[in-house]
Write a protein that holds these residues in place. Structure first.
Motif, PDB file in Angstrom:
ATOM      1  N   VAL A   1     -33.707   0.591   7.605  1.00  0.00           N
ATOM      2  CA  VAL A   1     -32.895  -0.337   8.398  1.00  0.00           C
ATOM      3  C   VAL A   1     -31.415  -0.082   8.138  1.00  0.00           C
ATOM      4  O   VAL A   1     -30.591  -0.104   9.064  1.00  0.00           O
ATOM      5  N   GLN A   2     -31.063   0.168   6.862  1.00  0.00           N
ATOM      6  CA  GLN A   2     -29.670   0.491   6.542  1.00  0.00           C
ATOM      7  C   GLN A   2     -29.221   1.750   7.284  1.00  0.00           C
ATOM      8  O   GLN A   2     -28.089   1.822   7.784  1.00  0.00           O
ATOM      9  N   GLU A   3     -30.117   2.723   7.360  1.00  0.00           N
ATOM     10  CA  GLU A   3     -29.808   3.963   8.071  1.00  0.00           C
ATOM     11  C   GLU A   3     -29.554   3.686   9.558  1.00  0.00           C
ATOM     12  O   GLU A   3     -28.644   4.258  10.167  1.00  0.00           O
ATOM     13  N   LYS A   4     -30.342   2.776  10.138  1.00  0.00           N
ATOM     14  CA  LYS A   4     -30.158   2.417  11.544  1.00  0.00           C
ATOM     15  C   LYS A   4     -28.828   1.699  11.748  1.00  0.00           C
ATOM     16  O   LYS A   4     -28.174   1.862  12.789  1.00  0.00           O
ATOM     17  N   PHE A   5     -28.419   0.897  10.758  1.00  0.00           N
ATOM     18  CA  PHE A   5     -27.108   0.261  10.841  1.00  0.00           C
ATOM     19  C   PHE A   5     -26.003   1.312  10.858  1.00  0.00           C
ATOM     20  O   PHE A   5     -25.007   1.179  11.581  1.00  0.00           O
ATOM     21  N   GLU A   6     -26.180   2.340  10.032  1.00  0.00           N
ATOM     22  CA  GLU A   6     -25.183   3.412   9.994  1.00  0.00           C
ATOM     23  C   GLU A   6     -25.097   4.116  11.348  1.00  0.00           C
ATOM     24  O   GLU A   6     -24.023   4.524  11.791  1.00  0.00           O
ATOM     25  N   ARG A   7     -26.230   4.209  12.008  1.00  0.00           N
ATOM     26  CA  ARG A   7     -26.294   4.946  13.277  1.00  0.00           C
ATOM     27  C   ARG A   7     -25.835   4.102  14.465  1.00  0.00           C
ATOM     28  O   ARG A   7     -25.097   4.594  15.325  1.00  0.00           O
ATOM     29  N   TYR A   8     -26.266   2.830  14.488  1.00  0.00           N
ATOM     30  CA  TYR A   8     -26.004   1.996  15.669  1.00  0.00           C
ATOM     31  C   TYR A   8     -24.976   0.890  15.431  1.00  0.00           C
ATOM     32  O   TYR A   8     -24.545   0.238  16.392  1.00  0.00           O
ATOM     33  N   GLY A   9     -24.602   0.659  14.185  1.00  0.00           N
ATOM     34  CA  GLY A   9     -23.634  -0.391  13.892  1.00  0.00           C
ATOM     35  C   GLY A   9     -24.198  -1.783  14.131  1.00  0.00           C
ATOM     36  O   GLY A   9     -25.414  -1.990  14.137  1.00  0.00           O
ATOM     37  N   ASN A  10     -23.297  -2.725  14.367  1.00  0.00           N
ATOM     38  CA  ASN A  10     -23.706  -4.113  14.537  1.00  0.00           C
ATOM     39  C   ASN A  10     -24.507  -4.366  15.809  1.00  0.00           C
ATOM     40  O   ASN A  10     -25.136  -5.410  15.956  1.00  0.00           O
ATOM     41  N   ARG A  11     -24.506  -3.385  16.720  1.00  0.00           N
ATOM     42  CA  ARG A  11     -25.305  -3.523  17.937  1.00  0.00           C
ATOM     43  C   ARG A  11     -26.775  -3.680  17.606  1.00  0.00           C
ATOM     44  O   ARG A  11     -27.540  -4.260  18.389  1.00  0.00           O
ATOM     45  N   LEU A  12     -27.183  -3.174  16.442  1.00  0.00           N
ATOM     46  CA  LEU A  12     -28.584  -3.258  16.052  1.00  0.00           C
ATOM     47  C   LEU A  12     -29.055  -4.709  15.985  1.00  0.00           C
ATOM     48  O   LEU A  12     -30.202  -5.007  16.319  1.00  0.00           O
ATOM     49  N   MET A  13     -28.177  -5.624  15.584  1.00  0.00           N
ATOM     50  CA  MET A  13     -28.564  -7.037  15.484  1.00  0.00           C
ATOM     51  C   MET A  13     -28.869  -7.633  16.847  1.00  0.00           C
ATOM     52  O   MET A  13     -29.696  -8.522  16.980  1.00  0.00           O
ATOM     53  N   PHE A  14     -28.173  -7.147  17.863  1.00  0.00           N
ATOM     54  CA  PHE A  14     -28.444  -7.613  19.227  1.00  0.00           C
ATOM     55  C   PHE A  14     -29.779  -7.058  19.717  1.00  0.00           C
ATOM     56  O   PHE A  14     -30.641  -7.792  20.191  1.00  0.00           O
ATOM     57  N   PHE A  15     -29.964  -5.757  19.580  1.00  0.00           N
ATOM     58  CA  PHE A  15     -31.164  -5.124  20.115  1.00  0.00           C
ATOM     59  C   PHE A  15     -32.419  -5.453  19.304  1.00  0.00           C
ATOM     60  O   PHE A  15     -33.535  -5.330  19.817  1.00  0.00           O
ATOM     61  N   ALA A  16     -32.254  -5.883  18.059  1.00  0.00           N
ATOM     62  CA  ALA A  16     -33.406  -6.218  17.220  1.00  0.00           C
ATOM     63  C   ALA A  16     -34.256  -7.323  17.841  1.00  0.00           C
ATOM     64  O   ALA A  16     -35.469  -7.359  17.652  1.00  0.00           O
ATOM     65  N   ARG A  17     -33.634  -8.236  18.579  1.00  0.00           N
ATOM     66  CA  ARG A  17     -34.384  -9.331  19.211  1.00  0.00           C
ATOM     67  C   ARG A  17     -35.401  -8.808  20.205  1.00  0.00           C
ATOM     68  O   ARG A  17     -36.401  -9.463  20.480  1.00  0.00           O
ATOM     69  N   PHE A  18     -35.171  -7.628  20.740  1.00  0.00           N
ATOM     70  CA  PHE A  18     -36.075  -7.057  21.731  1.00  0.00           C
ATOM     71  C   PHE A  18     -37.032  -6.037  21.107  1.00  0.00           C
ATOM     72  O   PHE A  18     -37.715  -5.301  21.824  1.00  0.00           O
ATOM     73  N   LEU A  19     -37.071  -6.014  19.774  1.00  0.00           N
ATOM     74  CA  LEU A  19     -37.941  -5.084  19.050  1.00  0.00           C
ATOM     75  C   LEU A  19     -38.876  -5.871  18.140  1.00  0.00           C
ATOM     76  O   LEU A  19     -38.536  -6.154  16.995  1.00  0.00           O
TER      77      LEU A  19
ATOM     78  N   ILE B   1     -32.338  -9.888   7.582  1.00  0.00           N
ATOM     79  CA  ILE B   1     -32.237  -9.966   6.122  1.00  0.00           C
ATOM     80  C   ILE B   1     -31.329  -8.856   5.598  1.00  0.00           C
ATOM     81  O   ILE B   1     -30.462  -9.087   4.751  1.00  0.00           O
ATOM     82  N   THR B   2     -31.523  -7.645   6.116  1.00  0.00           N
ATOM     83  CA  THR B   2     -30.711  -6.507   5.680  1.00  0.00           C
ATOM     84  C   THR B   2     -29.240  -6.707   6.019  1.00  0.00           C
ATOM     85  O   THR B   2     -28.355  -6.412   5.210  1.00  0.00           O
ATOM     86  N   ALA B   3     -28.974  -7.224   7.235  1.00  0.00           N
ATOM     87  CA  ALA B   3     -27.589  -7.476   7.635  1.00  0.00           C
ATOM     88  C   ALA B   3     -26.910  -8.445   6.674  1.00  0.00           C
ATOM     89  O   ALA B   3     -25.750  -8.262   6.293  1.00  0.00           O
ATOM     90  N   GLY B   4     -27.647  -9.479   6.265  1.00  0.00           N
ATOM     91  CA  GLY B   4     -27.082 -10.433   5.323  1.00  0.00           C
ATOM     92  C   GLY B   4     -26.933  -9.854   3.925  1.00  0.00           C
ATOM     93  O   GLY B   4     -25.894 -10.017   3.279  1.00  0.00           O
ATOM     94  N   ALA B   5     -27.971  -9.147   3.468  1.00  0.00           N
ATOM     95  CA  ALA B   5     -27.982  -8.633   2.097  1.00  0.00           C
ATOM     96  C   ALA B   5     -26.910  -7.576   1.868  1.00  0.00           C
ATOM     97  O   ALA B   5     -26.362  -7.460   0.767  1.00  0.00           O
ATOM     98  N   THR B   6     -26.608  -6.798   2.892  1.00  0.00           N
ATOM     99  CA  THR B   6     -25.638  -5.712   2.731  1.00  0.00           C
ATOM    100  C   THR B   6     -24.210  -6.132   3.104  1.00  0.00           C
ATOM    101  O   THR B   6     -23.287  -5.324   3.009  1.00  0.00           O
ATOM    102  N   HIS B   7     -24.060  -7.399   3.532  1.00  0.00           N
ATOM    103  CA  HIS B   7     -22.731  -7.932   3.895  1.00  0.00           C
ATOM    104  C   HIS B   7     -22.035  -7.051   4.936  1.00  0.00           C
ATOM    105  O   HIS B   7     -20.818  -6.853   4.883  1.00  0.00           O
ATOM    106  N   ARG B   8     -22.806  -6.546   5.882  1.00  0.00           N
ATOM    107  CA  ARG B   8     -22.242  -5.666   6.893  1.00  0.00           C
ATOM    108  C   ARG B   8     -21.478  -6.418   7.972  1.00  0.00           C
ATOM    109  O   ARG B   8     -20.713  -5.812   8.713  1.00  0.00           O
ATOM    110  N   VAL B   9     -21.723  -7.710   8.075  1.00  0.00           N
ATOM    111  CA  VAL B   9     -21.144  -8.462   9.179  1.00  0.00           C
ATOM    112  C   VAL B   9     -20.964  -9.914   8.760  1.00  0.00           C
ATOM    113  O   VAL B   9     -21.697 -10.414   7.900  1.00  0.00           O
ATOM    114  N   THR B  10     -19.985 -10.583   9.341  1.00  0.00           N
ATOM    115  CA  THR B  10     -19.798 -12.001   9.048  1.00  0.00           C
ATOM    116  C   THR B  10     -20.896 -12.809   9.736  1.00  0.00           C
ATOM    117  O   THR B  10     -21.520 -12.355  10.709  1.00  0.00           O
ATOM    118  N   PHE B  11     -21.104 -14.005   9.235  1.00  0.00           N
ATOM    119  CA  PHE B  11     -22.123 -14.863   9.841  1.00  0.00           C
ATOM    120  C   PHE B  11     -21.769 -15.174  11.291  1.00  0.00           C
ATOM    121  O   PHE B  11     -22.655 -15.220  12.156  1.00  0.00           O
TER     122      PHE B  11
END
Length: 203
Positions: A99-117, A126-136
């Protein structure tokens, strides 16, 4: 479709609260498909057990609260959350790395598209929160926008198909594809609007 029928029975007996609780469990990674849960919520309104518009609102709150809980737990506990038993089943160290690798590849867009996966949402949040990649706030906006597309589609599908089982089953099977088509149309429309505005500002 046995699961759908069971959910309709439970929701019909317990109303909005049962739908809300079920969606919270979906957000926590319970083995309960979110799309089927939303459709079941729509069906009971089509059968006269409440208002479909209120159900959309209840479903939105349940979905966003469940997602936000997972994000905030990851943010508070960091990688330590991987040691939690229920999280470890959903997010193994290997999957966490993917999942971290996908964040590196797609950035924060992954959080949007995850709803459709299906099967990816909880792990991504969970990964987005744990890695502090984005604000709440950014997480909530991206997730909220995605939910504004998916939640009404599933709930209204259940509502309009409540008395037409064959039609409903057909569209549930087509549902994920339909969501991607709807998403593509929205992206194209936004792109055209942006392009026109940019063209006008340049002239």
């Amino acid at each position: 479709m046995d699961l759908l029928e069971r959910l309709v029975t439970i929701f019909g007996e317990n109303g909005y609260a049962a739908v809300f609780l079920a969606l919270m469990l979906c957000g926590a990674g319970a083995p309960l498909p979110e799309d089927i849960t939303l459709v079941a919520g729509g069906i009971i309104t089509g059968l006269g057990y409440g208002s479909v518009h209120i159900m959309v609102g209840v479903a939105m709150v349940g979905v966003l609260l469940g997602d936000s809980t997972m994000f905030l737990l990851g943010r508070h506990y960091g990688a330590r959350i991987l040691r939690w038993r229920f999280v470890a089943r959903l997010l193994t160290p290997a999957r966490y790395a993917r999942v971290q690798e996908k964040f590196e590849r797609y950035g924060n867009r992954l959080m949007f598209f995850a709803r459709f996966l299906p099967g990816m949402r909880t792990a991504v949040y969970i990964t987005a929160g744990a890695t502090h990649r984005v604000t709440f706030l950014r997480f909530f906006i991206l997730d909220g926008f995605a939910a504004l597309i998916s939640v009404p589609i599933w709930v209204y599908l259940g509502y309009f198909g409540a008395n037409n089982h064959e039609w409903l089953v057909t569209w549930i099977k087509r549902g994920q594809t339909s969501l991607w088509i709807a998403l593509a149309v929205i992206v194209v429309v936004i792109g055209v609007i942006w392009w026109r505005k940019k063209r006008k500002s340049c002239c």
